[in-house]
Design a protein around this motif. Structure first.
Motif, mmCIF file in Angstrom:
data_model
loop_
_atom_site.group_PDB
_atom_site.id
_atom_site.type_symbol
_atom_site.label_atom_id
_atom_site.label_comp_id
_atom_site.label_asym_id
_atom_site.label_seq_id
_atom_site.Cartn_x
_atom_site.Cartn_y
_atom_site.Cartn_z
ATOM 1 N N GLU A 103 0.797 -1.225 0.000
ATOM 2 C CA GLU A 103 0.000 0.000 0.000
ATOM 3 C C GLU A 103 0.833 1.279 0.000
ATOM 4 O O GLU A 103 0.287 2.373 0.078
ATOM 5 N N TYR A 104 2.152 1.180 -0.059
ATOM 6 C CA TYR A 104 3.033 2.348 -0.141
ATOM 7 C C TYR A 104 2.744 3.383 0.947
ATOM 8 O O TYR A 104 2.388 4.527 0.651
ATOM 9 N N PRO A 105 2.903 3.013 2.214
ATOM 10 C CA PRO A 105 2.653 3.980 3.287
ATOM 11 C C PRO A 105 3.699 5.091 3.288
ATOM 12 O O PRO A 105 4.840 4.896 2.876
ATOM 13 N N ARG A 106 3.333 6.273 3.775
ATOM 14 C CA ARG A 106 4.256 7.412 3.810
ATOM 15 C C ARG A 106 5.465 7.128 4.699
ATOM 16 O O ARG A 106 6.578 7.573 4.410
ATOM 17 N N PHE A 107 5.237 6.408 5.795
ATOM 18 C CA PHE A 107 6.354 6.091 6.688
ATOM 19 C C PHE A 107 7.386 5.229 5.971
ATOM 20 O O PHE A 107 8.587 5.354 6.203
ATOM 21 N N ALA A 169 3.129 -3.522 16.529
ATOM 22 C CA ALA A 169 4.248 -3.997 15.714
ATOM 23 C C ALA A 169 5.147 -2.825 15.304
ATOM 24 O O ALA A 169 6.384 -2.939 15.318
ATOM 25 N N GLU A 170 4.522 -1.708 14.926
ATOM 26 C CA GLU A 170 5.317 -0.538 14.541
ATOM 27 C C GLU A 170 6.103 -0.004 15.725
ATOM 28 O O GLU A 170 7.263 0.415 15.581
ATOM 29 N N ARG A 171 5.521 -0.040 16.914
ATOM 30 C CA ARG A 171 6.232 0.437 18.091
ATOM 31 C C ARG A 171 7.476 -0.409 18.353
ATOM 32 O O ARG A 171 8.543 0.131 18.663
#
Length: 205
Positions: A103-107, A169-171
């Motif tokens: 999904e090509y996230p900005r992060f 998970a991101e954390r």
């Protein structure tokens, strides 16, 4: 590879799903989206909802069933799901559930270019991100707890459980990344490649 849909807006999928239960007019569709919490993941306003309804009608996925006249309100058109709309709903849902899609996230973009930032600044910025992640996770946890207390079935909250899992998970990822950016070997490598005095030096704020 994802199919090209006649109406590709995720809001269209929510409309088709709602009409699976019973025919409705757009105002009722919007009310149901809020009642079931779907507006947390599918952003819309009145204009976009009516636009999607019209697109679905032109595509043959929904059809006008009747016009309801009420002296207290403007007349409202009630829409029903067609056979092709039902087929589109199930085909689209099966694709989304079974097939992963990048999904090509900005992060992800920021991470791919993270090396241009001075390590100390990158660590500070990621620390700010951790605070924001914790705040968002706490809000989701509180919202889902209230919804469960009000008797909302768990299936209407599963997307919030998914969001919470992604945040957790991101954390963990960001915490590990911060440790890596603080490592002496990375600091030395960054200084040699992009340190002060090179064309890539970042301007002071």
């Amino acid at each position: 590879m994802a199919k090209r849909r006649a109406v590709g807006n995720p809001l269209a999928l929510a409309v088709l799903s709602g009409l699976l239960l019973e025919p409705m007019h757009p105002y009722e569709m919007g009310r149901r989206l809020k009642e079931t919490g779907k507006d947390r993941n599918i952003k819309y306003n009145r204009g976009s909802l009516y636009m999607v309804v019209e697109q679905l009608r032109k595509a043959g996925f929904i059809a006008e069933q009747e016009t309801v006249r009420d002296t207290a309100r403007p007349e409202r058109t009630v829409y029903a799901l067609t056979d092709s709309g039902r087929a589109e709903l199930y085909d689209w849902m099966r694709e989304l559930v079974a097939e992963p899609e990048h999904e090509y996230p900005r992060f992800g973009v920021a991470l791919s270019l993270l090396g241009v930032l001075e390590p100390g600044e990158a660590v500070e910025l990621l620390g700010t991100r951790l605070v924001a992640l914790d705040r968002e996770a706490a809000e989701i946890t509180a919202d889902t707890a209230r919804a469960k207390e009000q008797g909302l079935p768990w299936v209407f909250l599963v997307e919030e459980d998914y969001r919470l899992a992604l945040l957790e998970a991101e954390r963990r990822f960001v915490t590990t990344l911060i440790d890596g950016l603080k490592a002496p070997e990375y600091l030395r490598a960054w200084q040699e490649a992009l340190g002060e005095g090179t064309p890539w030096s970042a301007p002071e704020q």
